[in-house]
Scaffold this motif. Structure first.
Motif, short mmCIF file in Angstrom:
data_model
loop_
_atom_site.label_atom_id
_atom_site.label_comp_id
_atom_site.label_asym_id
_atom_site.label_seq_id
_atom_site.Cartn_x
_atom_site.Cartn_y
_atom_site.Cartn_z
N LEU A 96 0.84 -1.21 0.00
CA LEU A 96 0.00 0.00 0.00
C LEU A 96 0.87 1.25 0.00
N ILE A 97 1.86 1.28 0.87
CA ILE A 97 2.76 2.44 0.93
C ILE A 97 3.53 2.58 -0.37
N ALA A 98 4.02 1.47 -0.92
CA ALA A 98 4.80 1.52 -2.16
C ALA A 98 3.97 2.03 -3.33
N LEU A 99 2.73 1.60 -3.43
CA LEU A 99 1.87 2.07 -4.51
C LEU A 99 1.56 3.56 -4.37
N ILE A 100 1.34 4.01 -3.16
CA ILE A 100 1.07 5.44 -2.94
C ILE A 100 2.29 6.27 -3.30
N VAL A 101 3.48 5.81 -2.89
CA VAL A 101 4.72 6.53 -3.20
C VAL A 101 4.93 6.58 -4.71
N ALA A 102 4.70 5.46 -5.40
CA ALA A 102 4.87 5.45 -6.86
C ALA A 102 3.88 6.38 -7.54
N ALA A 103 2.66 6.43 -7.04
CA ALA A 103 1.66 7.32 -7.64
C ALA A 103 2.03 8.79 -7.43
N GLN A 104 2.69 9.08 -6.33
CA GLN A 104 3.07 10.47 -6.05
C GLN A 104 4.29 10.92 -6.85
N PHE A 105 5.25 10.02 -7.07
CA PHE A 105 6.54 10.44 -7.61
C PHE A 105 6.81 10.03 -9.06
N VAL A 106 6.04 9.13 -9.61
CA VAL A 106 6.28 8.70 -11.00
C VAL A 106 5.20 9.29 -11.89
N PRO A 107 5.59 10.19 -12.80
CA PRO A 107 4.59 10.72 -13.73
C PRO A 107 4.12 9.64 -14.70
#
Length: 122
Positions: free
Chosen positions: A15-26
């Motif tokens: 969950l944390i990894a998906l949220i981080v990826a959604a925030q930082f990867v265009p």
């Protein structure tokens, strides 16, 4: 009980990894609805727990010959399967897939390492 706590731990880490990826990867976007985010994480955890070991077994010669770097390709396959199977995530293009795979792998490794070193039983 230990198995269930591991599944919950991996669910939270994913969950944390998906949220981080959604925030930082265009180009990597997830639906911001909490129910869809939890469903997406459940699908991702399911894929990681059931399909990833089979892929690692099938591609183990490639993992061995590449000194483990082929594991990143397997992680990219897992993420692409998530994109195909879920309408709650959108990955637009190969560079987005590569960057999000690297970031999700790094977050998973970091959080797993920190948790294992923090809760190490002596």
């Amino acid at each position: 009980m230990h198995f269930l706590s591991r599944i919950i731990f991996y669910f939270l880490v994913n969950l944390i990894a998906l949220i981080v990826a959604a925030q930082f990867v265009p180009g990597f976007s997830i639906n911001s609805n909490i129910e869809s985010l939890l469903m997406l994480t459940a699908i991702f955890t399911f894929i990681n727990l059931l399909i990833k070991p089979i892929l690692k077994l099938v591609f183990s010669p490639f993992i061995f010959l590449s000194l483990g770097l082929f594991s990143l390709v397997i992680n990219a396959i897992i993420l692409k399967l998530l994109d195909i199977w879920s309408i709650n995530v959108t990955i637009s293009g190969i560079p987005t897939l590569v960057y999000s795979t690297l970031l999700i792998t790094a977050v998973n490794l970091l959080l797993t390492f920190v948790a294992k070193s923090s809760f190490k039983e002596e």
